[in-house]
Design a protein around this motif. Sequence first.
Motif, short mmCIF file in Angstrom:
data_model
loop_
_atom_site.label_atom_id
_atom_site.label_comp_id
_atom_site.label_asym_id
_atom_site.label_seq_id
_atom_site.Cartn_x
_atom_site.Cartn_y
_atom_site.Cartn_z
N SER A 131 0.87 -1.13 0.04
CA SER A 131 -0.06 -0.08 0.04
C SER A 131 1.02 1.28 -0.02
N GLY A 132 1.83 1.14 0.89
CA GLY A 132 2.83 2.46 1.01
C GLY A 132 3.47 2.52 -0.42
N CYS A 133 3.86 1.44 -0.93
CA CYS A 133 4.42 1.52 -2.38
C CYS A 133 3.51 2.23 -3.39
N PHE A 175 12.04 2.69 0.50
CA PHE A 175 11.31 1.28 0.69
C PHE A 175 11.66 0.50 1.93
N ALA A 176 13.28 0.65 2.31
CA ALA A 176 13.70 0.00 3.39
C ALA A 176 13.22 0.64 4.73
N LYS A 204 9.22 0.06 9.34
CA LYS A 204 8.04 0.66 10.15
C LYS A 204 6.86 -0.10 9.79
N ALA A 205 6.59 -0.77 8.66
CA ALA A 205 5.30 -1.92 8.56
C ALA A 205 5.36 -2.79 9.31
N VAL A 206 6.50 -3.73 9.65
CA VAL A 206 6.59 -4.70 10.63
C VAL A 206 6.17 -4.21 11.92
N VAL A 207 6.70 -3.20 12.28
CA VAL A 207 6.49 -2.38 13.81
C VAL A 207 5.16 -2.22 13.85
N LEU A 265 16.14 -6.40 3.68
CA LEU A 265 16.90 -5.36 3.74
C LEU A 265 18.31 -5.69 3.66
N VAL A 266 18.97 -6.87 3.84
CA VAL A 266 20.16 -7.28 3.52
C VAL A 266 20.23 -7.42 2.03
N SER A 267 19.37 -7.92 1.27
CA SER A 267 19.21 -8.03 -0.06
C SER A 267 19.43 -6.81 -0.75
#
Length: 300
Positions: free
Chosen positions: A71-73, A92-93, A98-101, A156-158
Amino acid sequence: MKPEDFTTPAPDIHEASPSSAWRDWVGMVTELRGYRELLWQLMLRDIRLRYKQAVMGFFWAVFLPLMVVLSGCVVKFVLATISGQPIQTESFANMAVKAVVWSFFIGILSNGANGLLGNINLITKIYFPREVFPISAVCTQFFDTAIGSVVLFAFLVSLGAVAWTWNLVWVPILVVLLTCFSLGLSMLLSCAMVFYRDVKYILNIFMSFGIFFTPVFFESNQLGGKLGQLIMLNPVSPILEGLRLVIVQGHNLFVPLHDAQNVLIWHPWFLAYAAVVSVCGLLLSWRYFHLKEKLYAEFI
C-alpha cells in the motif's frame, strides 16, 4: 447499639502511603508469576488456533506487513509520479521497517483489547489475574513478528539497507518501549470494552485510519517543521522513526538530526517522551485494570 457504632471509621493514613502502593505492585507481580503456567497455555492456545488448518500457514505472519508495504509503495509511486522524482531504495527500506513494527502494534491492540470479551467462559467460572489475556496477546504477537522480522531482515540485507553500527543496540530498547505502550493501551481498551461495547467499533476505526496519523508511509520531516513535531506527539511515532533511523541510517538517538532544509528529523527528547508515556501508561493502565477486575464477571 451505641452511637459510635454508626460513625464512619477513620481512614487509615497508611493506605495511600508509598510503601502501601509498592506492596500492591509487588502483590500484582507475584500473583501473575503464580499463574505463569496459565499464561503459557493461553499463548500456545492462541498460536494453535491461529495456524491450525490455515491454508497460508506461517505466511499469515508476513501478510499484514506485506500489505502495508505494498500500500505504501502505491502511495509513494503516485507521489513520485506527481513530483517527477524517482523512488529511492532507502524509502522502501524505511517503510518496510515501520510496516513490521506497525503490524506488531496493531496485532497487540486487536487481540489484547478483545481478550476479556473473548474469554467469557473462563472469567465467569474461575478466578485468576485477568492480566494474562492481554499479556498472552503480546507473547503471541511476538511469535508472529519474529517470523515477519526474519523476512524483513532478509529483504533489507538483499537491498544493502542495514547500517551495521553499534547503534543497533537501540533496537531492543525501542521494542521494549513499544511493547509497554501497546500492552498498557490494550489493558485500558479491554477494560473499557467490558463496560462500553462501542469501544470495539472505535478501535476498529482507529486500526483502519491510525496509520495515516503515524509516520509509516512517510517520514515526519516530510510534513515540515511544526506539523512534523506535532505528529511526534503520537507515542508510536518516535519509536517508528527511531527504529528506521537506527536500522537504515545507523543514527545515534542521543544526537539531534536535521535534514538538508534544516527541518528537525530527530531529537533525544522524542525518545524521552515516548519512554515516559510508555512506561507510565503501562503502570497506570495495569493498576486500573487490576482494580476493576472484580467487576468484569458481573458486566460481561
